[in-house]
Design an enzyme around this catalytic site. Structure first.
Site, PDB file in Angstrom:
ATOM      1  N   ASP A 230      46.297  37.897  41.031  1.00  0.00           N
ATOM      2  CA  ASP A 230      45.804  38.056  42.396  1.00  0.00           C
ATOM      3  C   ASP A 230      44.290  37.881  42.494  1.00  0.00           C
ATOM      4  OD1 ASP A 230      48.416  38.617  42.980  1.00  0.00           O
ATOM      5  OD2 ASP A 230      48.099  40.725  43.496  1.00  0.00           O
ATOM      6  N   THR A 231      43.656  37.465  41.401  1.00  0.00           N
ATOM      7  CA  THR A 231      42.194  37.340  41.399  1.00  0.00           C
ATOM      8  C   THR A 231      41.803  35.970  40.836  1.00  0.00           C
ATOM      9  OG1 THR A 231      42.187  38.577  39.294  1.00  0.00           O
ATOM     10  CG2 THR A 231      41.750  39.827  41.306  1.00  0.00           C
TER      11      THR A 231
END
Length: 462
Positions: A230-231
């Site tokens: 998610d990054t």
């Protein structure tokens, strides 16, 4: 469980794409140090594992693999942190995932196949699917997996909690996802309480390292921000500086008999070969610092290399396919193992519907292992008393969806959390929709969309 999974995915997407729980773009340590307990992890430790003697291997006596997410080779290569780590070990420039998307890669890495899995949905592989755990236990080699933000040992769903990266957020964030935990996906592990207790969280990791109780085979999965899912690579690099870099100087984690495999599950670009920036680190490669290995490897190589190191048996699946399961070359030289060299590397970026016990549209029973195969460890192919050795290679695939049948491999088992776990009553446990009897006795299958129950599928599945 399907509703639970999709709800978690929706929540996660909202937070990442600018919703009320969006994580900070900057990395924030989840604990004071990699071996410090943290209140950011809901699951508290259950006491350390018993200290077990390490079995001496030919090249190392401890193997630790750390998996990150969805990153192209060139992206990782641009990171100063990855460059620094590469100077401390061996850079594998031709290490590959075995398919797309994430979940089948994780499953393949411990079972030697992904059994027709072509998506990230809920799967529970039947008990007659053997894994590397069976081979390790046959030689009394200790093992565990550590899953960041998993609430308790053997938890079988996704888990959302307060967003520690954004304390002001009123929402929760899904830091832990089951699909990145291959051991809980395999019922031959999850159905056995003693094995379930070895599916542990990061507070357990801290206490095990501090107690010198880290096992000989270890699988580590960071949470969805720290693994890059998610990054981005900057966030991952900051996490590695916080987590892995100091651990490489901790003798309870890394000594001169430890090999650390740092890799990704798959690359981001599905159109290119599935090559992953992968490093071999630790004391076992201290004489190879700053070197490069261009041998063709895949996730099956982590199976074959461990088998070769400890003289284990095999699973009789892709772990014995010498084209895709080369042993790490530094190790092969030490063990006098000869890797197969092919004229061309096979494509590993294929995805889509395939055939197998996880493929509801092209379903077949679990295929039998190749009982005559010889793996890199030279031991026999593992077969338990419930392993089918009858070939089903010519079985006509069934479209269970068209038949109105539920694929038993997509049914949630009713395994309970270990009774010794103080968090066993956590409310985020998925709802029970089926029940599993003792190993080998089969499933009670829920009716499909048309109200049809197919006992034959349950029998074939086992």
């Amino acid at each position: 469980m399907v509703l639970h999974v999709y709800t978690s995915l929706l929540i996660s997407s909202i937070f990442i794409l600018g919703g009320f729980g969006k994580p900070s773009p900057a990395f924030s340590p989840p604990a004071a140090c990699p071996v410090c307990a943290s209140s950011n992890y809901i699951g508290q430790n259950n006491g350390s594992l018993a200290v077990q003697p390490r079995v001496t291997g030919k090249a190392y006596s401890r193997f630790i693999q750390i998996w990150l997410e969805n990153t192209d080779f060139s992206t990782a290569q641009a990171s100063s942190t990855f460059k620094k780590l590469a100077s401390e070990g061996i850079l594998l420039t031709n290490y590959n995932g075995v398919t797309h998307p994430s979940e089948p890669n994780y499953v393949a890495s411990i079972s030697g196949d992904f059994f027709g899995m072509s998506d990230d949905k809920f799967y529970a592989l039947p008990v007659n699917v053997s894994t590397q755990v069976d081979l390790l236990e046959a030689r009394n080699i200790s093992w565990a997996t550590y899953q960041e933000n998993m609430p308790y040992s053997g938890f079988s769903g996704d888990y959302a909690q307060k967003n520690y990266l954004d304390p002001s957020s009123k929402g929760s964030y899904t830091y832990y996802m089951r699909k990145h935990n291959p051991l809980i996906i395999c019922n031959s592990i999850a159905s056995v309480p003693a094995r379930m207790n070895r599916i542990r969280n990061f507070n357990d990791f801290a206490i095990d390292v501090n107690a010198s109780a880290l096992p000989s085979w270890v699988f580590i999965t960071p949470n969805l921000v720290n693994d890059g899912h998610d990054t981005d690579i900057t966030f991952v690099s900051d996490w590695l500086e916080y987590f892995l870099v100091p651990l490489l100087d901790n003798p309870n984690f890394d000594d001169n008999e430890t090999l650390v495999l740092l890799t990704f599950d798959e690359n981001e670009d599905y159109k290119s070969q599935n090559t992953l920036y992968t490093l071999l680190l630790g004391g076992a490669v201290s004489n190879h610092k700053g070197t490069v290995d261009s041998t063709f490897y895949t996730h099956y190589s982590s199976l074959s290399s461990v088998q070769n190191n400890w003289g284990l048996g095999s699973l009789g699946r892709q772990d014995t396919n010498t084209t895709v399961a080369a042993v790490f070359q530094f190790q092969a030289k030490m063990t006098n193992h000869t890797n197969t060299v092919s004229d061309a590397d096979p494509l590993m970026n294929l995805s889509g519907v395939s055939t197998g016990v996880c493929a509801s549209e092209r379903w077949i029973p679990v295929t039998a292992p190749n009982m005559s195969a010889v793996g890199a460890g030279a031991g026999p192919v593992f077969a338990s008393n419930i392993t089918s050795t009858v070939s089903v290679d010519n079985t006509t695939p069934l479209n269970l969806n068209a038949m109105g049948l539920v694929n038993p491999a997509t049914v949630i088992p009713s395994y309970s959390a270990p009774s010794t776990d103080p968090n066993a009553n956590a409310t985020s446990s998925p709802p029970v929709t089926s029940s599993k009897s003792t190993a080998g006795q089969g499933y009670r299958i829920r009716a499909g969309p048309l109200g049809v129950v197919c006992p034959a599928l349950a029998i074939l599945l086992l």
